[in-house]
Write an enzyme that holds these catalytic residues in place. Structure first.
Site, mmCIF file in Angstrom:
data_model
loop_
_atom_site.group_PDB
_atom_site.id
_atom_site.type_symbol
_atom_site.label_atom_id
_atom_site.label_comp_id
_atom_site.label_asym_id
_atom_site.label_seq_id
_atom_site.Cartn_x
_atom_site.Cartn_y
_atom_site.Cartn_z
ATOM 1 N N LYS A 1 0.979 -1.297 -0.016
ATOM 2 C CA LYS A 1 0.023 -0.128 0.113
ATOM 3 C C LYS A 1 0.895 1.084 0.102
ATOM 4 C CE LYS A 1 -3.979 2.057 2.484
ATOM 5 N NZ LYS A 1 -4.993 1.714 3.752
ATOM 6 N N SER B 1 -9.861 1.632 2.367
ATOM 7 C CA SER B 1 -8.931 2.584 1.668
ATOM 8 C C SER B 1 -7.760 1.719 0.898
ATOM 9 C CB SER B 1 -8.375 3.445 2.471
ATOM 10 O OG SER B 1 -7.470 3.071 3.460
ATOM 11 N N SER C 1 -10.143 -0.408 6.727
ATOM 12 C CA SER C 1 -9.447 -0.358 5.366
ATOM 13 C C SER C 1 -8.709 -1.643 4.936
ATOM 14 C CB SER C 1 -8.402 0.928 5.582
ATOM 15 O OG SER C 1 -9.118 1.987 5.434
#
Lengths: 93, 481
Positions: free
Chosen positions: B75, B150, B174
């Protein structure tokens, strides 16, 4: 209710420039969310302590000894605005 | 490999043994290049060289790590030395961290090859990956749907066969939300279980890095590599857990708690059915379930958002144009910083910083922030009480399957409300795994299994048993083998 002027003031506190024409739409969005937050008023919080942190960790210290860290060059490599080994910024006062 | 494939770590390692890490890595890069889902913000240009390096060591003493040569996606809010890290924000465009996050050090020590940095909601603020400055990621199951957020990119690339495994971060769901929407497995570990050193903070009292994979065993493998104490994160906690040991196919006597509060108004009928079918399956496998009450659940969302926004307003103060990223002109520092932040942050990030600043400002601190922290205590007590009677809690990860791109982005509050089942877990700091438990109209449904602090082994045992006795993880998006 948060007003347009308050939005601009909070923008200043947060160092985010807010255009006058955008302040209204920010105020509308923010008020919708604040209204939702208002539901916490119905919760009985008498004798309830706040939780800042879920784990029982307090006062984590380390020995005050020098360890490996970034070099000055590495720390400065993401900016073009530098001088004499320092970050260079516009005047603050 | 011509077609995108789901390969677990053991399959990838077999492939490397018969060919090379270079070949396997190149094949993933090729799949990424042809992809339309926009899962990556940055491709690691050094991936092939790194794979070659591992290959050279293959027969020697070099890499005998459990991830030797295995590609992984990271990420874009986890610092990677020498690889651009933007948090999907314009303000960090071009920022190249001079150091690695703790988890990256661990992964590299274990021999992993970083494929690239995955797309996300800007600064991890969102549930759909639509707030990324670099365009939204598409859900591999249906390109008109969001991948969740997210960590949308991290889940989507694993589901699309563009990486075997990935890392995300979970502040209020997330990791679990995109894992649910993309039909893969995602773990939010206990707060303190993994060092956050090098994770770019959004709401530091809530967030944890977490792995995403196509099976439960891979989650255990990654956790054994990245979990554990690190003095550089003062909230990291000393715990000796061997996650591999939890991979036992046996739930005999497991006590499951089910709370009606997690099947609240607005839940999709198909999601509700899939989750109840899963609980029924656990019962068939020898577990028992009972209804439990978690009365403060409905207040968790407001509490979460006040705390997260307040912490964000402080954490994101560091992006001021002085040391890295974007810098606008201004006659003094304040004007420069205010303009840089106005131009560099997207709308949702600005809204959250403004709300957080407001909630902490003089006169409002007690009305919002302090109240939110007290509600946090009540939510945590709900969990303490429930988990003293049962071993795990089960609930839908998300109340609906993936929604349409554009459907909720204009209405921030509607988007916040979709986090209703994930945020209480972060307030309490307990671990939770999301895994597929069915499809509704061709879209995956996530089952959330929640456990006590540092009792990952029980939730992973449950998840592993469910995986071994069902075929939900055999289902893949079209075009992926």
């Amino acid at each position: 209710m948060i007003t347009k002027d308050e939005v601009e003031h909070v923008g200043w506190l947060a160092r985010i420039e807010i255009d006058e024409q955008d302040a209204d739409s920010y105020a509308a969005h923010l008020n919708t969310v604040l209204e939702y937050f208002g539901q916490l008023d119905e919760v009985d919080m008498e004798n309830v302590d706040p939780t800042y942190h879920v784990m029982d960790v307090v006062n984590v210290f380390r020995k005050d000894v020098v360890t490996e860290s970034l070099t000055q060059e590495e720390a400065l490599e993401n900016t073009k605005s530098r001088q004499d080994g320092h970050f260079k910024a516009p005047k603050i006062m | 490999m011509s077609k995108a494939k789901w390969m677990g770590i053991s399959k990838v390692r077999e492939s490397i043994a018969t060919s090379s890490s270079e070949e396997v890595t190149a094949s993933y890069l090729d799949t990424i290049l042809k992809s339309r889902i926009n899962g990556y913000v940055t491709i690691n240009e050094g991936a092939i060289a790194r794979a070659q390096d591992i290959d050279k060591n293959k027969d020697g003493k070099g890499h005998d790590g459990v991830l030797a040569g295995v590609p992984i996606a990271i990420k874009d809010n986890i610092s990677t030395k020498g690889i651009q890290t933007t948090c999907s924000s314009k303000i960090l465009q071009g920022y190249v961290p001079p150091y690695n996050a703790h988890v990256i050090e661990r992964l590299l020590d274990a021999g992993a090859v970083i494929l690239g940095k995955t797309n996300m909601d800007e600064f991890a603020m969102g549930t759909s990956t639509e707030s990324s400055h670099y365009g939204t990621t598409l859900n591999p199951w249906d390109h008109e749907k969001v991948p969740g957020g997210s960590s949308g990119g991290s889940a989507a690339v694993v589901a699309a066969g563009e990486a075997p495994i990935s890392l995300g971060s979970d502040t209020g769901g997330s990791v679990r939300c995109p894992a649910a929407f993309c039909g893969v497995v995602g773990l939010k570990p206990t707060y303190g279980g993994i060092s956050r050193y090098g994770l770019i903070s959004y709401a530091n009292s809530l967030e944890q890095i977490g792995p995403i994979a196509t099976n439960v065993s891979d989650i255990a493998t990654i956790m054994d590599v990245i979990g554990g104490y690190d003095p550089r994160d003062s909230t990291s906690i000393k715990q000796e857990i061997t996650y591999q040991d939890s991979l036992v196919d046996d739930v005999t006597g497991l006590k499951i708690g089910v709370s009606d509060e997690y099947f609240a108004e607005g839940i999709d009928e198909g999601v509700e059915k899939s989750v109840w079918a899963a609980i029924q399956k656990f019962e068939d496998m020898g577990a028992t379930w009972e209804k439990i009450s978690m009365p403060h659940t409905k207040y968790a969302l407001a509490s979460y958002y006040i705390i997260a926004m307040s912490e964000a307003s402080s954490n994101l103060a560091r992006f001021d144009g002085t040391r890295h990223g974007l810098r606008e002109e201004g006659e003094n520092w304040h004007v420069m910083a205010s303009r840089t932040r106005a131009k560099g942050f997207g709308e949702e990030v600005k809204r959250r910083i403004l709300l957080g600043t407001y909630a902490l400002s003089a006169g409002y601190h007690d009305k919002y922030y302090l109240k939110a922290l007290k509600v946090r205590t009540l939510v945590k007590q709900d969990f303490d009480k429930a988990l003293s009677n049962v071993d795990v809690l089960m609930a839908p990860t998300m109340p609906t399957p993936a929604f349409k791109i554009g459907e909720k982005i204009e209405d921030p509050l509607a988007l916040y409300l979709t986090d209703v089942n994930t945020v209480p877990i972060n307030l309490a700091g307990v671990p939770s795994i999301s895994m597929p438990c069915g499809l509704v109209d061709g879209l995956p449904v996530g089952l959330q299994i929640i456990g006590n602090h540092f009792d990952e082994s029980t939730i992973m045992r449950a998840a592993y048993s469910f995986e071994q006795n069902t075929d939900h993880l055999a289902k893949r998006p079209a075009g992926v083998e």
